[in-house]
Write a protein that holds these residues in place. Structure first.
Motif, PDB file in Angstrom:
ATOM      1  N   TYR A  20       8.420 -14.091 -40.900  1.00 12.77           N
ATOM      2  CA  TYR A  20       6.943 -13.502 -40.379  1.00 12.77           C
ATOM      3  C   TYR A  20       6.490 -12.337 -41.035  1.00 12.77           C
ATOM      4  O   TYR A  20       5.393 -12.237 -40.337  1.00 12.77           O
ATOM      5  CB  TYR A  20       7.433 -13.520 -38.837  1.00 12.77           C
ATOM      6  CG  TYR A  20       7.647 -14.981 -37.825  1.00 12.77           C
ATOM      7  CD1 TYR A  20       6.969 -15.936 -38.512  1.00 12.77           C
ATOM      8  CD2 TYR A  20       9.173 -15.219 -37.986  1.00 12.77           C
ATOM      9  CE1 TYR A  20       7.268 -17.389 -37.309  1.00 12.77           C
ATOM     10  CE2 TYR A  20      10.399 -16.728 -37.198  1.00 12.77           C
ATOM     11  CZ  TYR A  20       8.649 -17.558 -36.872  1.00 12.77           C
ATOM     12  OH  TYR A  20       8.912 -18.396 -37.041  1.00 12.77           O
ATOM     13  N   ALA A  22      -3.753  -9.790 -27.519  1.00 18.87           N
ATOM     14  CA  ALA A  22      -2.962  -9.388 -28.812  1.00 18.87           C
ATOM     15  C   ALA A  22      -3.048  -7.896 -28.307  1.00 18.87           C
ATOM     16  O   ALA A  22      -3.455  -7.455 -27.629  1.00 18.87           O
ATOM     17  CB  ALA A  22      -2.902  -9.729 -29.680  1.00 18.87           C
ATOM     18  N   SER A  47      15.557  -6.838 -28.196  1.00 18.64           N
ATOM     19  CA  SER A  47      17.660  -7.068 -28.368  1.00 18.64           C
ATOM     20  C   SER A  47      17.971  -6.105 -27.475  1.00 18.64           C
ATOM     21  O   SER A  47      17.215  -4.988 -27.567  1.00 18.64           O
ATOM     22  CB  SER A  47      18.519  -7.190 -29.432  1.00 18.64           C
ATOM     23  OG  SER A  47      18.249  -5.731 -30.308  1.00 18.64           O
ATOM     24  N   LYS A  80      22.125  -1.731 -33.031  1.00 17.44           N
ATOM     25  CA  LYS A  80      21.324  -1.959 -32.030  1.00 17.44           C
ATOM     26  C   LYS A  80      22.023  -2.855 -31.298  1.00 17.44           C
ATOM     27  O   LYS A  80      22.211  -2.068 -29.695  1.00 17.44           O
ATOM     28  CB  LYS A  80      20.545  -2.048 -31.875  1.00 17.44           C
ATOM     29  CG  LYS A  80      19.289  -2.594 -30.667  1.00 17.44           C
ATOM     30  CD  LYS A  80      18.313  -2.083 -30.237  1.00 17.44           C
ATOM     31  CE  LYS A  80      17.990  -2.431 -28.693  1.00 17.44           C
ATOM     32  NZ  LYS A  80      16.892  -2.048 -28.214  1.00 17.44           N
ATOM     33  N   THR A 106       8.330 -11.409 -34.560  1.00 10.20           N
ATOM     34  CA  THR A 106       7.891 -11.503 -35.433  1.00 10.20           C
ATOM     35  C   THR A 106       6.752 -10.108 -35.930  1.00 10.20           C
ATOM     36  O   THR A 106       6.405  -9.872 -37.696  1.00 10.20           O
ATOM     37  CB  THR A 106       6.848 -12.303 -35.396  1.00 10.20           C
ATOM     38  OG1 THR A 106       5.972 -11.488 -34.094  1.00 10.20           O
ATOM     39  CG2 THR A 106       6.585 -13.848 -34.809  1.00 10.20           C
ATOM     40  N   HIS A 149      -2.902 -12.689 -31.719  1.00  4.45           N
ATOM     41  CA  HIS A 149      -2.140 -12.711 -33.443  1.00  4.45           C
ATOM     42  C   HIS A 149      -1.263 -14.159 -33.927  1.00  4.45           C
ATOM     43  O   HIS A 149      -1.436 -14.302 -34.909  1.00  4.45           O
ATOM     44  CB  HIS A 149      -1.970 -11.527 -33.887  1.00  4.45           C
ATOM     45  CG  HIS A 149      -3.272 -10.490 -33.764  1.00  4.45           C
ATOM     46  ND1 HIS A 149      -3.271  -9.334 -33.206  1.00  4.45           N
ATOM     47  CD2 HIS A 149      -4.818 -10.502 -33.388  1.00  4.45           C
ATOM     48  CE1 HIS A 149      -4.299  -8.666 -33.372  1.00  4.45           C
ATOM     49  NE2 HIS A 149      -5.034  -9.260 -33.471  1.00  4.45           N
ATOM     50  N   ASP A 181       0.864 -14.016 -28.494  1.00  3.87           N
ATOM     51  CA  ASP A 181      -0.449 -12.978 -28.579  1.00  3.87           C
ATOM     52  C   ASP A 181      -1.265 -13.725 -29.639  1.00  3.87           C
ATOM     53  O   ASP A 181      -1.295 -15.283 -30.332  1.00  3.87           O
ATOM     54  CB  ASP A 181      -0.207 -12.309 -28.952  1.00  3.87           C
ATOM     55  CG  ASP A 181       0.136 -12.084 -29.846  1.00  3.87           C
ATOM     56  OD1 ASP A 181      -0.269 -12.212 -31.043  1.00  3.87           O
ATOM     57  OD2 ASP A 181       0.950 -10.481 -30.062  1.00  3.87           O
ATOM     58  N   LEU A 237       2.838  -9.406 -41.681  1.00  8.64           N
ATOM     59  CA  LEU A 237       2.305  -8.481 -40.771  1.00  8.64           C
ATOM     60  C   LEU A 237       1.790  -7.391 -41.085  1.00  8.64           C
ATOM     61  O   LEU A 237       2.297  -6.360 -42.447  1.00  8.64           O
ATOM     62  CB  LEU A 237       3.304  -7.752 -40.097  1.00  8.64           C
ATOM     63  CG  LEU A 237       4.065  -6.562 -39.352  1.00  8.64           C
ATOM     64  CD1 LEU A 237       3.224  -7.263 -37.585  1.00  8.64           C
ATOM     65  CD2 LEU A 237       5.298  -5.746 -38.811  1.00  8.64           C
ATOM     66  N   PRO A 238       0.851  -6.234 -40.827  1.00  6.15           N
ATOM     67  CA  PRO A 238      -0.354  -4.785 -41.497  1.00  6.15           C
ATOM     68  C   PRO A 238       0.604  -3.869 -41.823  1.00  6.15           C
ATOM     69  O   PRO A 238       1.850  -3.874 -40.629  1.00  6.15           O
ATOM     70  CB  PRO A 238      -0.726  -4.655 -40.423  1.00  6.15           C
ATOM     71  CG  PRO A 238      -0.991  -6.169 -39.315  1.00  6.15           C
ATOM     72  CD  PRO A 238      -0.155  -6.729 -39.218  1.00  6.15           C
ATOM     73  N   LYS A 279      16.351  -5.238 -22.215  1.00  6.57           N
ATOM     74  CA  LYS A 279      15.650  -4.967 -21.856  1.00  6.57           C
ATOM     75  C   LYS A 279      14.040  -5.048 -21.897  1.00  6.57           C
ATOM     76  O   LYS A 279      13.729  -6.182 -22.688  1.00  6.57           O
ATOM     77  CB  LYS A 279      15.116  -2.983 -23.116  1.00  6.57           C
ATOM     78  CG  LYS A 279      15.805  -2.284 -21.998  1.00  6.57           C
ATOM     79  CD  LYS A 279      15.482  -0.942 -22.531  1.00  6.57           C
ATOM     80  CE  LYS A 279      16.930   0.070 -22.051  1.00  6.57           C
ATOM     81  NZ  LYS A 279      15.916   1.534 -22.592  1.00  6.57           N
ATOM     82  N   ALA A 337      10.105  -5.098 -33.455  1.00 11.39           N
ATOM     83  CA  ALA A 337      10.389  -5.969 -32.696  1.00 11.39           C
ATOM     84  C   ALA A 337      12.386  -6.608 -32.862  1.00 11.39           C
ATOM     85  O   ALA A 337      12.952  -6.424 -31.892  1.00 11.39           O
ATOM     86  CB  ALA A 337       9.509  -7.317 -32.319  1.00 11.39           C
ATOM     87  N   LYS A 389       4.005   3.169 -19.089  1.00  8.74           N
ATOM     88  CA  LYS A 389       5.013   2.582 -19.966  1.00  8.74           C
ATOM     89  C   LYS A 389       6.604   2.111 -19.484  1.00  8.74           C
ATOM     90  O   LYS A 389       7.744   2.626 -19.077  1.00  8.74           O
ATOM     91  CB  LYS A 389       5.062   2.653 -21.154  1.00  8.74           C
ATOM     92  CG  LYS A 389       4.036   3.100 -22.234  1.00  8.74           C
ATOM     93  CD  LYS A 389       4.588   3.253 -23.204  1.00  8.74           C
ATOM     94  CE  LYS A 389       5.417   2.022 -24.244  1.00  8.74           C
ATOM     95  NZ  LYS A 389       5.393   1.549 -25.094  1.00  8.74           N
ATOM     96  N   GLY A 412       7.106  -6.383 -29.614  1.00  8.15           N
ATOM     97  CA  GLY A 412       7.583  -6.040 -28.732  1.00  8.15           C
ATOM     98  C   GLY A 412       6.761  -6.437 -27.585  1.00  8.15           C
ATOM     99  O   GLY A 412       7.332  -6.911 -26.213  1.00  8.15           O
ATOM    100  N   MET A 413       5.182  -6.239 -27.052  1.00  2.01           N
ATOM    101  CA  MET A 413       4.884  -6.907 -26.284  1.00  2.01           C
ATOM    102  C   MET A 413       5.061  -8.171 -26.163  1.00  2.01           C
ATOM    103  O   MET A 413       5.394  -8.213 -24.753  1.00  2.01           O
ATOM    104  CB  MET A 413       2.762  -6.550 -26.761  1.00  2.01           C
ATOM    105  CG  MET A 413       1.929  -6.770 -25.599  1.00  2.01           C
ATOM    106  SD  MET A 413       1.675  -8.225 -25.238  1.00  2.01           S
ATOM    107  CE  MET A 413       0.578  -8.989 -25.564  1.00  2.01           C
ATOM    108  N   ALA A 440      12.798  -4.092 -30.409  1.00  7.56           N
ATOM    109  CA  ALA A 440      12.615  -4.544 -29.121  1.00  7.56           C
ATOM    110  C   ALA A 440      12.801  -5.591 -28.133  1.00  7.56           C
ATOM    111  O   ALA A 440      13.513  -6.215 -26.983  1.00  7.56           O
ATOM    112  CB  ALA A 440      10.601  -5.206 -28.981  1.00  7.56           C
TER     113      ALA A 440
END
Ligand SMILES: NC(=O)c1ccc[n+]([C@@H]2O[C@H](COP(=O)([O-])OP(=O)(O)OC[C@H]3O[C@@H](n4cnc5c(N)ncnc54)[C@H](O)[C@@H]3O)[C@@H](O)[C@H]2O)c1
Ligand SMILES: [Zn+2]
Length: 355
Positions: free
Chosen positions: A158, A60, A128, A213, A118, A35, A33, A162-163, A131, A122, A140, A94-95, A126
């Motif tokens: 990574y 993003a 693994s 998970k 990243t 970012h 994305d 990240l914020p 899905k 995720a 959603k 995850g997006m 997300a």
């Protein structure tokens, strides 16, 4: 890649370079994305080395997780003559892993894809479990598949860009893994300082969380039973998320899950014998780092309405309202498919919103 994870449970040490060895020339694709193309691609490019790749970058944000973006990916793959030998690397949160996974799962009946998460969310959730999917008609993840990535590669470095709110969002899902599966993980997480956000000390906890998970999703790949424990905190959490979105706000998913867990630990204390100490710890953590939910969710009826229409419920009728909860008897002892009277849910919301 320092830490890697093999979704097929063979514990082979997956390294990116070994994964890329057999890819024919011109068949490596990378999806980012806007970012992650800035913050993360330079690190990945370093690992890819000399192998040429085609790069596609999507705007993003969750609003990009739709069929129009899937079409962009398909068109890009077609334009560059992607074949069944192609490998798509999804480099993002995850997006990107949901979107890229879905595009790969459906292009030419399925090409291989590698997730390189990243965001913390995720990494522990997300990327693994198999899905994939996109949002559709305001719902959603309405369209999607269960398709395993060729590999999920973890590289906590990574996370340095990240914020911090995104980091806290992922930390909430890790707390969930501790609560549903492992008291040691829960205590390790409580000992980590969310204020300092030290990635080095977080890294081993990420592998522990992902292992939880992995264990749960391997036991129930299509969510017919035990995997429902992963929904802990999400019945109330999704309702709060929906209320925010209805107000035109885009909340952090993990924050909603944390608020949802406070409500659902409350329910667990009252209805499943869960020790009150856990509620005290979680409530303290919430007030210290996440604050209280700020939506108009004080309208409890609306939240209950959202819960009644949660897709995890079985049939709901006016006569027989049915809201499905995963509750905790104790840390590591979740119980699925718990239905509670509406009065109990009102009481839990009352606790959450009066803090
Ligand atoms: N498939 C599953 O099992 C599963 C599970 C949980 C969540 N999800 C999905 O995951 C999505 C949410 O994932 P998310 O929280 O990672 O959101 P996201 O992918 O939108 O990432 C959040 C933000 O962080 C930015 N970002 C990502 N990595 C960065 C980095 N290293 N440095 C700086 N910025 C970075 C992104 O560009 C974005 O702006 C939702 O669509 C949700 O439905 C899927
Ligand atoms: Zn979640």
């Amino acid at each position: 890649m320092k830490i890697s994870f093999d979704p097929f449970g063979q514990d082979k040490n997956f390294e990116l370079s070994s994964l890329l060895q057999d890819i024919p020339n011109g068949q490596l694709f990378v999806l980012t994305d806007s970012h992650t193309s800035e913050c993360c691609l330079p690190i990945l490019a370093d690992s890819i080395g000399e192998i040429p790749y085609h790069l596609l970058t999507i705007a993003a944000g969750e609003q990009s997780k739709n069929l129009a973006s899937v079409q962009l990916v398909w068109d890009f793959l077609l334009k560059h003559h992607a074949t069944r030998d192609t490998v798509l690397i999804n480099l993002g949160g995850g997006m990107i892993t949901d979107l890229g996974g879905f595009a790969a799962a459906t292009y030419m009946r399925g090409i291989r894809f590698v997730n390189i998460p990243t965001t913390l969310l995720a990494m522990v959730d997300a990327s693994s479990g198999g899905k994939t999917g996109v949002d559709y008609q305001g719902i959603k993840n309405a369209i999607g598949t269960f398709t395993q990535p060729l590999a999920t590669l973890l590289y906590p470095a990574y996370l340095h860009t990240l914020p911090s709110a995104e980091l806290l969002s992922g930390y909430a899902e890790m707390l969930k893994h501790g609560l549903i599966a492992d008291a040691n993980h829960w205590h390790d997480l409580l000992a980590w300082d969310p204020q300092q956000q030290d990635i080095t000390t977080l890294a081993p906890l990420i592998t522990d969380s992902l292992a939880i998970k992995k264990r749960i999703t391997l036991a129930d790949p299509h969510e017919t039973g035990i995997r429902k424990v992963l929904n802990f905190g999400h019945t109330i959490g999704h309702a709060i998320e929906a209320a925010y979105i209805q107000q035109g706000l885009q909340p952090y998913h993990g924050y909603c899950v944390l608020w949802g867990m406070v409500g659902e630990v409350y329910l667990s204390v009252v209805h499943a014998g869960c020790p009150r100490e856990i509620l005290t710890q979680l409530t303290h953590l919430m007030l210290e780092y996440y604050g209280k939910p700020q939506c108009n969710c004080r309208q409890r009826e609306q939240l209950i309405e959202y819960m009644l229409h949660d897709k995890k419920n079985k049939a709901t009728t006016a006569l027989q309202p049915n809201i499905n909860f995963t509750l905790l008897k104790q840390i590591g002892q979740p119980i699925i498919d718990q239905q509670l009277p509406l009065s109990a849910i009102h009481e839990a919301l009352e606790y959450l919103f009066s803090l």
